[in-house]
Design an enzyme around this catalytic site. Structure first.
Site, PDB file in Angstrom:
ATOM      1  N   HIS A 234       0.823  -1.209   0.000  1.00 31.81           N
ATOM      2  CA  HIS A 234       0.000   0.000   0.000  1.00 31.81           C
ATOM      3  C   HIS A 234       0.861   1.265   0.000  1.00 31.81           C
ATOM      4  CE1 HIS A 234      -3.272   2.694   0.076  1.00 31.81           C
ATOM      5  NE2 HIS A 234      -2.612   3.354   0.999  1.00 31.81           N
ATOM      6  N   TYR A 238       1.420   5.013  -2.517  1.00 32.81           N
ATOM      7  CA  TYR A 238       1.628   6.423  -2.115  1.00 32.81           C
ATOM      8  C   TYR A 238       2.999   6.909  -2.555  1.00 32.81           C
ATOM      9  CZ  TYR A 238      -2.756   6.437   0.267  1.00 32.81           C
ATOM     10  OH  TYR A 238      -4.095   6.377   0.536  1.00 32.81           O
ATOM     11  N   HIS A 385      -9.696   0.032 -11.056  1.00 32.50           N
ATOM     12  CA  HIS A 385      -9.294   1.019 -10.038  1.00 32.50           C
ATOM     13  C   HIS A 385      -7.850   1.458 -10.255  1.00 32.50           C
ATOM     14  CE1 HIS A 385      -8.499   2.796  -6.058  1.00 32.50           C
ATOM     15  NE2 HIS A 385      -7.566   1.888  -5.872  1.00 32.50           N
ATOM     16  N   PHE A 386      -6.950   0.491 -10.392  1.00 29.65           N
ATOM     17  CA  PHE A 386      -5.570   0.952 -10.441  1.00 29.65           C
ATOM     18  C   PHE A 386      -5.148   1.455 -11.818  1.00 29.65           C
ATOM     19  CE2 PHE A 386      -3.608  -2.781 -12.315  1.00 29.65           C
ATOM     20  CZ  PHE A 386      -4.027  -3.906 -11.635  1.00 29.65           C
ATOM     21  N   HIS A 387      -5.998   1.181 -12.861  1.00 27.47           N
ATOM     22  CA  HIS A 387      -5.664   1.814 -14.141  1.00 27.47           C
ATOM     23  C   HIS A 387      -6.059   3.277 -14.164  1.00 27.47           C
ATOM     24  CE1 HIS A 387      -4.674  -2.201 -15.688  1.00 27.47           C
ATOM     25  NE2 HIS A 387      -3.980  -1.530 -16.573  1.00 27.47           N
ATOM     26  N   ARG A 450     -10.000 -11.231 -11.877  1.00 28.70           N
ATOM     27  CA  ARG A 450      -8.757 -10.656 -12.404  1.00 28.70           C
ATOM     28  C   ARG A 450      -7.687 -11.748 -12.407  1.00 28.70           C
ATOM     29  NH1 ARG A 450      -5.779  -7.289  -7.612  1.00 28.70           N
ATOM     30  NH2 ARG A 450      -4.170  -7.110  -9.193  1.00 28.70           N
ATOM     31  N   ARG A 451      -6.517 -11.415 -12.932  1.00 31.59           N
ATOM     32  CA  ARG A 451      -5.373 -12.330 -12.929  1.00 31.59           C
ATOM     33  C   ARG A 451      -5.739 -13.663 -13.593  1.00 31.59           C
ATOM     34  NH1 ARG A 451      -4.707 -11.042  -7.003  1.00 31.59           N
ATOM     35  NH2 ARG A 451      -3.142  -9.420  -6.805  1.00 31.59           N
TER      36      ARG A 451
HETATM   37 FE1  HAS Z   1      -6.075   1.763  -4.267  1.00 27.98          FE
HETATM   38  C1  HAS Z   1      -6.121  -1.696  -4.613  1.00 27.98           C
HETATM   39  C2  HAS Z   1      -8.106   1.479  -1.481  1.00 27.98           C
HETATM   40  C3  HAS Z   1      -5.759   5.147  -3.647  1.00 27.98           C
HETATM   41  C4  HAS Z   1      -3.466   1.910  -6.502  1.00 27.98           C
HETATM   42  N1  HAS Z   1      -5.030   0.400  -5.348  1.00 27.98           N
HETATM   43  C5  HAS Z   1      -5.209  -0.972  -5.348  1.00 27.98           C
HETATM   44  C6  HAS Z   1      -4.278  -1.596  -6.273  1.00 27.98           C
HETATM   45  C7  HAS Z   1      -3.476  -0.582  -6.755  1.00 27.98           C
HETATM   46  C8  HAS Z   1      -3.982   0.661  -6.183  1.00 27.98           C
HETATM   47  C9  HAS Z   1      -2.292  -0.720  -7.702  1.00 27.98           C
HETATM   48  O1  HAS Z   1      -9.096  -0.711   0.405  1.00 27.98           O
HETATM   49  C10 HAS Z   1      -4.248  -3.091  -6.634  1.00 27.98           C
HETATM   50  C11 HAS Z   1      -3.145  -3.831  -5.967  1.00 27.98           C
HETATM   51  C12 HAS Z   1      -3.222  -5.269  -6.471  1.00 27.98           C
HETATM   52  O2  HAS Z   1      -2.661  -5.535  -7.548  1.00 27.98           O
HETATM   53  O3  HAS Z   1      -3.927  -6.077  -5.845  1.00 27.98           O
HETATM   54  N2  HAS Z   1      -6.829   3.069  -2.884  1.00 27.98           N
HETATM   55  C13 HAS Z   1      -7.644   2.766  -1.826  1.00 27.98           C
HETATM   56  C14 HAS Z   1      -7.967   3.965  -1.080  1.00 27.98           C
HETATM   57  C15 HAS Z   1      -7.304   4.997  -1.687  1.00 27.98           C
HETATM   58  C16 HAS Z   1      -6.583   4.436  -2.815  1.00 27.98           C
HETATM   59  C17 HAS Z   1      -8.874   4.061   0.129  1.00 27.98           C
HETATM   60  N3  HAS Z   1      -4.897   3.225  -4.963  1.00 27.98           N
HETATM   61  C18 HAS Z   1      -4.901   4.547  -4.576  1.00 27.98           C
HETATM   62  C19 HAS Z   1      -3.872   5.279  -5.279  1.00 27.98           C
HETATM   63  C20 HAS Z   1      -3.226   4.374  -6.086  1.00 27.98           C
HETATM   64  C21 HAS Z   1      -3.870   3.088  -5.869  1.00 27.98           C
HETATM   65  C22 HAS Z   1      -3.586   6.763  -5.102  1.00 27.98           C
HETATM   66  C23 HAS Z   1      -2.107   4.535  -7.009  1.00 27.98           C
HETATM   67  C24 HAS Z   1      -1.485   5.671  -7.281  1.00 27.98           C
HETATM   68  N4  HAS Z   1      -6.955   0.226  -3.290  1.00 27.98           N
HETATM   69  C25 HAS Z   1      -7.715   0.307  -2.134  1.00 27.98           C
HETATM   70  C26 HAS Z   1      -8.092  -1.042  -1.683  1.00 27.98           C
HETATM   71  C27 HAS Z   1      -7.530  -1.930  -2.572  1.00 27.98           C
HETATM   72  C28 HAS Z   1      -6.834  -1.132  -3.555  1.00 27.98           C
HETATM   73  C29 HAS Z   1      -8.902  -1.428  -0.503  1.00 27.98           C
HETATM   74  C30 HAS Z   1      -7.601  -3.471  -2.516  1.00 27.98           C
HETATM   75  C31 HAS Z   1      -8.751  -3.991  -3.305  1.00 27.98           C
HETATM   76  C32 HAS Z   1      -8.691  -5.514  -3.266  1.00 27.98           C
HETATM   77  O4  HAS Z   1      -9.543  -6.087  -2.598  1.00 27.98           O
HETATM   78  O5  HAS Z   1      -7.765  -6.102  -3.868  1.00 27.98           O
HETATM   79  C33 HAS Z   1      -7.308   6.454  -1.203  1.00 27.98           C
HETATM   80  O6  HAS Z   1      -5.994   6.910  -1.047  1.00 27.98           O
HETATM   81  C34 HAS Z   1      -8.063   7.359  -2.144  1.00 27.98           C
HETATM   82  C35 HAS Z   1      -8.198   8.770  -1.571  1.00 27.98           C
HETATM   83  C36 HAS Z   1      -8.516   9.779  -2.648  1.00 27.98           C
HETATM   84  C37 HAS Z   1      -9.732  10.393  -2.818  1.00 27.98           C
HETATM   85  C38 HAS Z   1      -9.902  11.366  -3.973  1.00 27.98           C
HETATM   86  C39 HAS Z   1      -9.387  12.766  -3.656  1.00 27.98           C
HETATM   87  C40 HAS Z   1      -9.405  13.612  -4.908  1.00 27.98           C
HETATM   88  C41 HAS Z   1      -8.339  14.381  -5.315  1.00 27.98           C
HETATM   89  C42 HAS Z   1      -8.408  15.115  -6.653  1.00 27.98           C
HETATM   90  C43 HAS Z   1      -9.143  16.443  -6.531  1.00 27.98           C
HETATM   91  C44 HAS Z   1      -9.268  17.123  -7.883  1.00 27.98           C
HETATM   92  C45 HAS Z   1      -8.836  18.414  -8.095  1.00 27.98           C
HETATM   93  C46 HAS Z   1      -8.971  18.985  -9.475  1.00 27.98           C
HETATM   94  C47 HAS Z   1      -8.239  19.267  -7.080  1.00 27.98           C
HETATM   95  C48 HAS Z   1     -10.867  10.187  -1.914  1.00 27.98           C
HETATM   96  C49 HAS Z   1      -7.096  14.540  -4.513  1.00 27.98           C
HETATM   97  C50 HAS Z   1     -10.365  19.199  -9.854  1.00 27.98           C
HETATM   98  C51 HAS Z   1     -10.580  20.657 -10.175  1.00 27.98           C
HETATM   99  C52 HAS Z   1     -11.680  21.089 -10.800  1.00 27.98           C
HETATM  100  C53 HAS Z   1     -11.766  22.521 -11.233  1.00 27.98           C
HETATM  101  C54 HAS Z   1     -12.838  20.156 -11.094  1.00 27.98           C
HETATM  102 CU    CU Z   2      -3.822   0.059  -0.716  1.00 33.82          CU
END
Ligand code: HAS
Ligand code: CU
Length: 566
Positions: A234, A238, A385-387, A450-451
């Site tokens: 995880h 980050y 999700h991760f793409h 998957r996989r």
């Molecule tokens: Fe994830 C699985 C939960 C973030 C990547 N994640 C993965 C895997 C990868 C990955 C590679 O809880 C698969 C691993 C594998 O092969 O098995 N992920 C989360 C959570 C977050 C999260 C809670 N993931 C990421 C990020 C990644 C990433 C970042 C890569 C860079 N993820 C999971 C969980 C799994 C998981 C489970 C396991 C699933 C399973 O069962 O296998 C949090 O960090 C997300 C928080 C972010 C937000 C969004 C905030 C929005 C922002 C943008 C604002 C826009 C602006 C511009 C400012 C809530 C910061 C707009 C402006 C305008 C004018 C419109």
């Molecule tokens: Cu994670």
């Protein structure tokens, strides 16, 4: 009046020190390795998409799991790590002055060690001796050279990381009482996280997988090795997103002609990432046996805490946009939006990454919700999700970065035609990913696993129900994959042109003007000993008992499963 103050502050914060050419060369070699790994990795991706859609058949000498492993390792590990370190070396030279010869040499040693590890691991993958996917999950077993390669890869990043950290703390010592440059502060938080997290994967690779692959142990404690992997896995995500956030916090404000909304909020967000990114790995193992519900619950709570710094980031960037747009005359509720440089790829590519991160991150919240995880775990939803997280938010941000970083470190200039090519690349990548990741999410919700190389299980009705409707089809995934490949090849062309053919000239390393609260940021935010101590306490709290339990109550070790995939 305001403008002139701003100008003064601009000089005060980042003197017009350029990137030292010798540091730029080290950064450039990292970026070159990154983009060649990127090219190889995306070619693996399109082969998978076409094969799963039944449009092509793989030749007998090329296995599906082999290209899946190559695709994941080259893109998720190699491309990201090398381009991040290239960004770090260039940015630390720009903001903290040239590296000493000794530290630069350490940087080169780290680069070469990581490169040797990469070549060893990639060779094992390409010779089908390590078709274990990028998470190299036990009981799938790879050739021991693969594990030695991985070890060198990690150790190399630790060596290069030591050079960067030494450079930062040297600056801090030479400037007692001064707030450290935000670039160095954020690089340091990211590297400390990376080093502490890396201990987990080092423990399982050196302590379990390597002796197992060398035949010194005849079984492996699978749940322990996966737990140690996700202790690292995880924070790995980050390690990808935090440098992308650094581009958002430090570069984008300059590109849009303004300054970051708040320096304290930025520092706080990175401290929170350091504290809460590691004790959360169980959210990748919520469906795994051998871990009690209690510890899964604890790490799920911590997972939702680590969402907070991303929300702080969203707020900071939004506020920076509005503050800058209004200072440039934007009127009314959203008039400031019009003032943003929509035609500048250095802004537009990261912006599309931000925008897509809203649904992408929200998908993460769904993943982390225990009941919903039961629905999506090990399905194509996670692949979707991760793409869009690493595959779009991080990748598009790094694309946008490349359009100024490569000219900075090669002494060239970004041309109008290159900017146009960058805009086309961004749109193609976004459209291709919407098709591909959208279809993956929906197929996953229907239950598609998957996989797996097999997708319809001899057209079994149950399996066929996963692919209902235009959007939940392998054809849509393949269409998206082809569009992405065109975008990726165009990006590789952009990289080659910028690196070796763009007109010579000086390009500024864009960095925000001084945020208003830069000199009044609470000093405690720079108390690294405190933050590292709290991070370690949280890790001990979240992992000691479950890992102790996995060891004392270890099931008989699993035999290897490598004949299936060779
Ligand atoms: Fe994830 C699985 C939960 C973030 C990547 N994640 C993965 C895997 C990868 C990955 C590679 O809880 C698969 C691993 C594998 O092969 O098995 N992920 C989360 C959570 C977050 C999260 C809670 N993931 C990421 C990020 C990644 C990433 C970042 C890569 C860079 N993820 C999971 C969980 C799994 C998981 C489970 C396991 C699933 C399973 O069962 O296998 C949090 O960090 C997300 C928080 C972010 C937000 C969004 C905030 C929005 C922002 C943008 C604002 C826009 C602006 C511009 C400012 C809530 C910061 C707009 C402006 C305008 C004018 C419109
Ligand atoms: Cu994670």
């Amino acid at each position: 009046m305001r403008q002139s103050n701003l100008a003064l502050k601009d000089e005060a914060l980042f003197t017009d020190v350029q990137v030292d050419p010798k540091d730029g060369k080290l950064a450039f070699y990292h970026v070159v390795v990154a983009f060649f790994a990127f090219l190889l990795g995306i070619l693996g991706g399109v082969l998978q998409a076409l094969e799963r859609a039944g449009i092509i058949g793989l030749p007998s000498w090329l296995g599906y799991y082999q290209i899946l492993t190559a695709h994941g390792v080259l893109l998720a590990l190699v491309f990201t790590t090398f381009i991040i370190y290239g960004f770090f070396f260039a940015g630390m030279s720009k903001t903290h002055g040239p590296f000493s010869n000794g530290l630069r040499k350490l940087g080169w040693i780290g680069f070469i060690t990581t490169l040797i590890g990469t070549v060893m691991a990639a060779t094992m993958i390409l010779t089908n001796e390590a078709s274990v996917l990028y998470t190299f999950y036990a009981p799938l077993q790879a050739h021991y050279i693969f594990y030695i390669g991985l070890t060198l890869f990690i150790v190399g990043t630790w060596i290069a990381g030591a050079a960067l950290l030494a450079h930062y703390f040297k600056w801090k010592k030479q400037h007692p009482g001064e707030p450290t440059p935000l670039f160095g502060f954020m690089t340091t938080a990211t590297l400390i996280l990376w080093i502490v997290a890396g201990l987990g994967v080092a423990a399982t690779v050196l302590g379990q997988m390597l002796p197992w692959a060398l035949g010194m142990t005849d079984g492996i404690n699978v749940v322990l090795s996966r737990t140690l992997f996700w202790y690292f896995g995880h924070p790995l995500v980050y390690f990808w997103i935090m440098p992308a956030y650094m581009v958002w916090y430090l570069v984008i404000p300059k590109v849009i002609g303004g300054r970051l909304f708040s320096s304290s909020l930025a520092r706080l967000a990175f401290v929170l990432f350091l504290l809460f990114s590691i004790p959360v790995g169980f959210h990748h193992q919520l469906m795994e046996a051998g871990i009690t519900e209690f510890w899964k619950y604890i790490q799920t709570i911590l997972t939702f805490v680590v969402v907070v710094p991303s929300l702080l980031t969203a707020f900071s960037i939004f506020a920076t946009f509005e503050q800058t747009g209004r200072e440039q005359g934007g009127k009314g509720l959203f008039g400031w939006l019009k003032k943003l440089p929509w035609g500048d790829v250095r802004f537009f590519a990261p912006f599309m990454g931000m925008l897509i991160f809203i649904p992408a991150g929200t998908g993460g919240l769904i993943n982390a919700s225990f009941q919903l995880n039961a629905l999506i775990h090990n399905t194509m939803w996670v692949v979707g999700h991760f793409h869009i997280t690493v595959g779009t938010t991080v990748v598009l941000t790094f694309f946008g970065m490349a359009f100024w970083l490569i000219p900075v470190i090669t002494g060239r200039k970004l041309t109008k035609s290159m900017n146009r090519s960058g805009m086309v690349t961004t749109w193609l990548w976004t459209i291709g990913m919407m098709f591909m990741s959208g279809a993956m999410h929906i197929m996953g919700l229907y239950g598609a696993p998957r996989r797996t190389a097999y997708t319809t299980y001899q057209d079994h009705p149950q399996a066929m129900s996963w692919f209902e409707g235009i959007f939940a089809s392998h054809l849509t995934v393949a269409i998206g994959g082809v569009i992405l490949t065109i975008a990726g090849i165009l990006m590789f062309y952009n990289f080659v042109y910028l690196a070796w053919f763009a007109p010579k000239g000086e390009t500024e390393f864009p960095l925000t003007a001084e945020p208003d609260d830069y000199r009044s940021s609470p000093a405690i935010l720079e108390n690294w000993k405190l933050w590292i101590a709290i991070a370690i306490v949280l890790i001990i709290f979240a992992y000691t008992i479950p890992i102790y339990d996995m060891i004392v109550n270890a099931p008989p070790g699993s035999p290897t499963f490598n004949n299936l995939i060779r």
